[in-house]
Design an enzyme around this catalytic site. Structure first.
Site, PDB file in Angstrom:
ATOM      1  N   ASP A  14       0.828  -1.208   0.000  1.00 33.13           N
ATOM      2  CA  ASP A  14       0.000   0.000   0.000  1.00 33.13           C
ATOM      3  C   ASP A  14       0.865   1.261   0.000  1.00 33.13           C
ATOM      4  O   ASP A  14       0.536   2.259  -0.657  1.00 33.13           O
ATOM      5  CB  ASP A  14      -0.918   0.013   1.228  1.00 33.13           C
ATOM      6  CG  ASP A  14      -2.021  -1.034   1.134  1.00 33.13           C
ATOM      7  OD1 ASP A  14      -2.165  -1.643   0.049  1.00 33.13           O
ATOM      8  OD2 ASP A  14      -2.730  -1.246   2.134  1.00 33.13           O
ATOM      9  N   ALA A  15       1.962   1.209   0.727  1.00 33.61           N
ATOM     10  CA  ALA A  15       2.841   2.384   0.805  1.00 33.61           C
ATOM     11  C   ALA A  15       3.451   2.692  -0.562  1.00 33.61           C
ATOM     12  O   ALA A  15       3.555   3.860  -0.966  1.00 33.61           O
ATOM     13  CB  ALA A  15       3.948   2.146   1.832  1.00 33.61           C
TER      14      ALA A  15
ATOM     15  N   ARG B 265     -29.962   2.532 -12.733  1.00 34.17           N
ATOM     16  CA  ARG B 265     -31.023   1.930 -13.536  1.00 34.17           C
ATOM     17  C   ARG B 265     -32.248   2.835 -13.611  1.00 34.17           C
ATOM     18  O   ARG B 265     -32.883   2.966 -14.649  1.00 34.17           O
ATOM     19  CB  ARG B 265     -31.424   0.565 -12.944  1.00 34.17           C
ATOM     20  CG  ARG B 265     -32.573  -0.094 -13.687  1.00 34.17           C
ATOM     21  CD  ARG B 265     -33.029  -1.384 -13.003  1.00 34.17           C
ATOM     22  NE  ARG B 265     -34.184  -1.930 -13.693  1.00 34.17           N
ATOM     23  CZ  ARG B 265     -35.436  -1.575 -13.491  1.00 34.17           C
ATOM     24  NH1 ARG B 265     -35.711  -0.643 -12.578  1.00 34.17           N
ATOM     25  NH2 ARG B 265     -36.423  -2.112 -14.159  1.00 34.17           N
TER      26      ARG B 265
ATOM     27  N   SER C  81     -36.082  -5.230 -15.575  1.00 32.46           N
ATOM     28  CA  SER C  81     -36.042  -6.022 -14.351  1.00 32.46           C
ATOM     29  C   SER C  81     -36.249  -7.488 -14.728  1.00 32.46           C
ATOM     30  O   SER C  81     -36.432  -7.823 -15.901  1.00 32.46           O
ATOM     31  CB  SER C  81     -37.108  -5.544 -13.372  1.00 32.46           C
ATOM     32  OG  SER C  81     -38.376  -5.556 -13.997  1.00 32.46           O
TER      33      SER C  81
ATOM     34  N   TYR D 261       2.136   1.895  -3.461  1.00 36.93           N
ATOM     35  CA  TYR D 261       1.045   2.400  -4.291  1.00 36.93           C
ATOM     36  C   TYR D 261       0.809   3.886  -4.008  1.00 36.93           C
ATOM     37  O   TYR D 261       0.666   4.690  -4.935  1.00 36.93           O
ATOM     38  CB  TYR D 261      -0.229   1.598  -4.024  1.00 36.93           C
ATOM     39  CG  TYR D 261      -1.430   2.081  -4.824  1.00 36.93           C
ATOM     40  CD1 TYR D 261      -1.708   1.553  -6.081  1.00 36.93           C
ATOM     41  CD2 TYR D 261      -2.272   3.065  -4.314  1.00 36.93           C
ATOM     42  CE1 TYR D 261      -2.787   1.993  -6.823  1.00 36.93           C
ATOM     43  CE2 TYR D 261      -3.354   3.530  -5.041  1.00 36.93           C
ATOM     44  CZ  TYR D 261      -3.611   2.993  -6.287  1.00 36.93           C
ATOM     45  OH  TYR D 261      -4.695   3.445  -7.020  1.00 36.93           O
ATOM     46  N   ASP D 262       0.747   4.229  -2.720  1.00 36.64           N
ATOM     47  CA  ASP D 262       0.515   5.631  -2.340  1.00 36.64           C
ATOM     48  C   ASP D 262       1.619   6.548  -2.879  1.00 36.64           C
ATOM     49  O   ASP D 262       1.352   7.693  -3.266  1.00 36.64           O
ATOM     50  CB  ASP D 262       0.434   5.759  -0.813  1.00 36.64           C
ATOM     51  CG  ASP D 262      -0.828   5.118  -0.250  1.00 36.64           C
ATOM     52  OD1 ASP D 262      -1.781   4.926  -1.021  1.00 36.64           O
ATOM     53  OD2 ASP D 262      -0.847   4.800   0.951  1.00 36.64           O
TER      54      ASP D 262
ATOM     55  N   GLU E  48     -23.821  -4.635 -10.706  1.00 35.82           N
ATOM     56  CA  GLU E  48     -24.448  -4.346  -9.418  1.00 35.82           C
ATOM     57  C   GLU E  48     -23.426  -3.709  -8.486  1.00 35.82           C
ATOM     58  O   GLU E  48     -22.341  -4.258  -8.250  1.00 35.82           O
ATOM     59  CB  GLU E  48     -24.970  -5.649  -8.790  1.00 35.82           C
ATOM     60  CG  GLU E  48     -25.992  -5.440  -7.701  1.00 35.82           C
ATOM     61  CD  GLU E  48     -27.408  -5.271  -8.232  1.00 35.82           C
ATOM     62  OE1 GLU E  48     -28.324  -5.124  -7.403  1.00 35.82           O
ATOM     63  OE2 GLU E  48     -27.599  -5.282  -9.463  1.00 35.82           O
TER      64      GLU E  48
ATOM     65  N   LYS F 141     -27.606 -13.525  -7.127  1.00 33.57           N
ATOM     66  CA  LYS F 141     -28.305 -12.253  -7.323  1.00 33.57           C
ATOM     67  C   LYS F 141     -27.934 -11.318  -6.177  1.00 33.57           C
ATOM     68  O   LYS F 141     -28.488 -11.404  -5.084  1.00 33.57           O
ATOM     69  CB  LYS F 141     -29.817 -12.470  -7.373  1.00 33.57           C
ATOM     70  CG  LYS F 141     -30.613 -11.205  -7.693  1.00 33.57           C
ATOM     71  CD  LYS F 141     -32.106 -11.514  -7.788  1.00 33.57           C
ATOM     72  CE  LYS F 141     -32.889 -10.260  -8.157  1.00 33.57           C
ATOM     73  NZ  LYS F 141     -32.784  -9.214  -7.126  1.00 33.57           N
TER      74      LYS F 141
ATOM     75  N   GLU G 119     -25.870 -17.415 -11.726  1.00 36.47           N
ATOM     76  CA  GLU G 119     -25.063 -16.497 -10.918  1.00 36.47           C
ATOM     77  C   GLU G 119     -25.850 -16.033  -9.696  1.00 36.47           C
ATOM     78  O   GLU G 119     -27.086 -15.983  -9.727  1.00 36.47           O
ATOM     79  CB  GLU G 119     -24.648 -15.287 -11.750  1.00 36.47           C
ATOM     80  CG  GLU G 119     -25.828 -14.471 -12.258  1.00 36.47           C
ATOM     81  CD  GLU G 119     -25.438 -13.509 -13.370  1.00 36.47           C
ATOM     82  OE1 GLU G 119     -25.331 -12.307 -13.085  1.00 36.47           O
ATOM     83  OE2 GLU G 119     -25.268 -13.968 -14.512  1.00 36.47           O
TER      84      GLU G 119
END
Length: 374
Positions: free
Chosen positions: A35-36, A138, A84, A38-39, A175, A117, A115
């Site tokens: 993470d460091a 939507r 829907s 990346y930062d 979603e 929902k 899959e």
């Protein structure tokens, strides 16, 4: 002052690296750097963009932190309606769906993509030449809200697609949701700040996505899984649903890893039963499973009814049930003078809400169940 070519080149390198690291971390769950580190890359890009504003492009990884607050959401008209799904609540209803599909197609057995929902918020992503240019809710299926700036803050949504064969215009649908861990962290933060906690992950996800200040959305741990496509132009996609999902994955879009191809209603029931058993162990809320005819030529032949496709159905889970205690019974007087007994309950969390009252309007049922205080 215009940025020299060497700075443009470094900015492009940082874009590429940061997009790849986002993909590895949030989609593949396989980070390559800390993470460091990346930062440090992100801060370098922010410094360059601050010095040379021309480098601040719509697909910049720095957009993850949010933009200036909006006064309101614009309206987006979906060129391909976001329909829907019809629901089924029993195996018999699922079998009826399969029978109708087979009869209309003249087939003995049909393959379905199966899959979970997710219980979240449906969103449309529009990519032009591989870049995210618009995101919309939507809404009513015809018209939704423009939530582009908010979706840009979501690390699981690529700002720029990767790979080859990407259509000039590609609308992806999926979603937006909050995981259980994200929901709990969000409520801990709310309580620490003296704010009212959210009732359930779906409401929290919807509220987080519809913030006029995208900097607030950026602080919410929203995630997204893609499950299909809408408008496609300037290119072609595969001819089955499963192969289209595989293409989306190749382009670095996030797709759930346990979408399966099942055969006939027996395969559907088996998949449903498996998820019914492991529902409580999943890292996010689901309220059923979805089955879609896999072949696109068969989908086209089956077509649509007014609000839903004939080639897909949701098999919903049974309603959640919890036990509680009747603390007391009050009588309410309605506007017309009708008297209705109301049970005051020991608060119980069920189906995403806390229930404290229950109307006792059916006298025969109340007598049969012997509902009374205590």
């Amino acid at each position: 002052m215009s940025a020299p070519e060497s700075v443009h080149r470094r900015a492009r390198e940082l874009h590429q690296q940061l997009h790849e690291h986002n993909y590895r971390y949030y989609t593949k769950d396989d980070p390559l750097i800390s993470d460091a580190e990346y930062d440090q890359l992100l801060r370098e890009l922010q410094t360059l963009e601050s010095k040379y504003p021309e480098l601040d492009t719509p697909d910049s990884p720095t957009r993850r932190v949010g933009a200036a607050p909006l006064k309101g959401f614009g309206e987006v008209r979906h060129e391909v309606r976001m329909l829907s799904l019809d629901n089924s609540f029993t195996d018999d209803e699922l079998a009826d769906f399969d029978r109708r599909v087979r009869e209309r197609l003249g087939e003995g057995k049909v393959e379905y993509a199966a899959e979970p929902k997710l219980d979240g918020l449906a969103v449309s992503l529009l990519y032009q030449h591989g870049q995210l240019v618009r995101a919309a809710t939507r809404g009513d299926g015809e018209t939704g809200e423009n939530v582009t700036e908010n979706v840009r803050t979501m690390a699981s949504v690529p700002l720029k697609l990767a790979g080859s064969g990407i259509p000039d215009e590609l609308e992806v649908r999926g979603e937006v949701y909050l995981s259980h861990a994200g929901f709990e962290a969000l409520n801990r933060q709310a309580e620490a700040e003296g704010q009212k906690p959210f009732v359930n992950p779906r409401n929290a996800a919807a509220g987080s996505l519809r913030q006029l200040d995208s900097a607030i959305t950026a602080q919410r741990p929203l995630e997204m899984f893609c499950y299909g496509v809408g408008k496609v132009s300037g290119g072609t996609l595969a001819n089955t649903h499963m192969d289209i999902l595989a293409q989306l994955q190749q382009w670095h879009l996030r797709v759930y890893d346990d979408i399966r191809l099942v055969s006939g209603v027996e395969g559907c029931v088996s998949y449903y039963q498996r998820y019914l058993q492991q529902r409580q162990r999943l890292p996010f809320e689901i309220d059923g499973v979805v089955f879609k005819v896999n072949r696109l030529d068969q989908q086209e032949k089956l077509g649509f009814v007014s609000r839903a496709p004939r080639w897909a159905i949701a098999r919903k889970f049974p309603a959640e049930e919890r036990e509680s205690t009747v603390l007391g019974i009050d009588i309410q007087v309605g506007r017309t003078g009708a008297l209705t007994p109301v049970a005051r309950l020991e608060p119980v969390f069920v189906g995403g809400v806390t229930v404290t009252n229950a109307t006792l309007h059916n006298e025969d049922e109340i007598r049969r169940k012997d509902v009374r205080s205590g």
